[in-house]
Write a protein that holds these residues in place. Sequence first.
Motif, short mmCIF file in Angstrom:
data_model
loop_
_atom_site.label_atom_id
_atom_site.label_comp_id
_atom_site.label_asym_id
_atom_site.label_seq_id
_atom_site.Cartn_x
_atom_site.Cartn_y
_atom_site.Cartn_z
N GLN A 225 -5.83 8.14 -2.38
CA GLN A 225 -5.50 7.12 -1.40
C GLN A 225 -4.62 6.02 -1.97
OE1 GLN A 225 -8.96 5.73 0.77
NE2 GLN A 225 -9.88 7.77 0.73
N ASP A 226 -4.71 5.78 -3.27
CA ASP A 226 -3.89 4.73 -3.86
C ASP A 226 -2.40 5.03 -3.73
OD1 ASP A 226 -4.35 6.88 -5.65
OD2 ASP A 226 -3.71 5.66 -7.35
N LYS A 227 -2.05 6.33 -3.74
CA LYS A 227 -0.65 6.72 -3.57
C LYS A 227 -0.17 6.38 -2.16
CE LYS A 227 -0.64 10.56 -6.90
NZ LYS A 227 -0.39 12.02 -7.06
N GLN A 233 3.05 0.19 1.15
CA GLN A 233 3.49 -1.14 0.74
C GLN A 233 5.00 -1.16 0.54
OE1 GLN A 233 1.55 -4.06 0.54
NE2 GLN A 233 3.66 -4.80 0.58
N ASN A 234 5.54 -0.07 0.00
CA ASN A 234 6.99 0.03 -0.18
C ASN A 234 7.70 -0.01 1.17
OD1 ASN A 234 6.56 0.29 -2.92
ND2 ASN A 234 6.82 2.52 -2.95
N GLY A 239 10.63 -3.57 5.46
CA GLY A 239 10.69 -4.06 6.82
C GLY A 239 9.98 -3.25 7.87
N ALA A 240 9.35 -2.15 7.50
CA ALA A 240 8.64 -1.34 8.49
C ALA A 240 7.40 -2.07 8.99
CB ALA A 240 8.24 0.01 7.89
N GLU A 260 -4.33 -5.14 4.96
CA GLU A 260 -4.04 -6.29 4.10
C GLU A 260 -2.84 -7.06 4.62
OE1 GLU A 260 -3.63 -4.97 0.09
OE2 GLU A 260 -5.71 -4.26 -0.07
N ALA A 261 -1.84 -6.33 5.11
CA ALA A 261 -0.64 -6.98 5.66
C ALA A 261 -0.99 -7.76 6.91
CB ALA A 261 0.43 -5.94 5.96
#
Length: 368
Positions: A225-227, A233-234, A239-240, A260-261
């Motif tokens: 899941q970290d991937k 995040q990228n 801008g997505a 988190e965003a």
Amino acid sequence: MKNSLRATVKRGSMVGVATAGAAALLLTACGAPPEAGGPIATASDYAGCIVSDSGGFDDQSFNQSSYEGLKKAQADLGIKVNQVESKTNSDFEPNLNAMVTAGCDLTVTVGFLLGDATKKIATANPDSHFAIVDFAHDPAISNVKPIRYDTSQAAFMAGYLAAATTKTGTVATFGGIKIPTVTIFMDGYADGVKYYNEQKGKDVKVLGWDKAAQDGSFTGDFEKQDKGKQLTQNFLDQGADIVMPVAGPVGKGSAAALKEAKAAGKDVKLIWVDSDGFLTAPEYKDIMLTSVMKEMGDAVENVVKEDKDGKFSNTPYVGTLANNGVLLAPFHDLESAVPAELKTELEQIKKDIVDGKLKVESAASPKV
């Protein structure tokens, strides 16, 4: 299925079963193998079984939906069931052999990655029946029924929805492993965005997938899941504001990044796949715009019922918008984020796809 038995087979613990004691356990759970040429199995002695891929039955995605279909068959038809989770790809063959040893009447194998193992075990055991989700052998195998979905159709609707509701003009998608059952979602999604742009004169961008080049972003597995979180995040950094992960449990990493965003004040949304994520991943329901669903549970139950009734066929089942095998999930708590006019447009798109007026094509689409 008793909890004690489920604990016994949890997470591939049946891998490499070879002892008489283990075989006895399986036979107790599933019943003795039917005699060749014997009568149709009754509900009391029929055994339906299932082998997951490495995502496990709690993946909140296609393994879970397929497993729930088998459990529903147990409740509705009174059959016996058995299940085994695969921890790694090397577990597939031993787990399938364990089901054959147990005398399962029909074994459902879940996922494209089980294609080779299913072929090997089914070919070696022609008197046993199998059904495989998200794969079809070529040439067809007489005792294996494919259960497939043209998810590009529903994903097209999701892409149009994403393009119509993005606030930044950029949406994204990514996959777990680059296999047809993943890229078919991404193809439909990208085409839906493209169709919106054509219809509205807009220029919404899609990150993570270039359909023409068949190239994009993949985490390389369905476990880490970290991937998925880092990749999402990228996308956010570029801008997505709407992301559709096609990666099984890895999608939860994407959802975590979006949560988190959102907590940081960003207006972001998630599109789930396979199951209705609002129900199967409720911890993310506040960002769940919709889901591109495959009605795997219904298909699995129907295949089991047909087999129990002596009507097994290796003719593929293909889920489409027309037969409700694929669909766009309700908007649930984000209903207000989808204007009435857009809902009408989505209904028209669905009708046009079903009627053949709007062609949705992916190299991975199964033939109906």
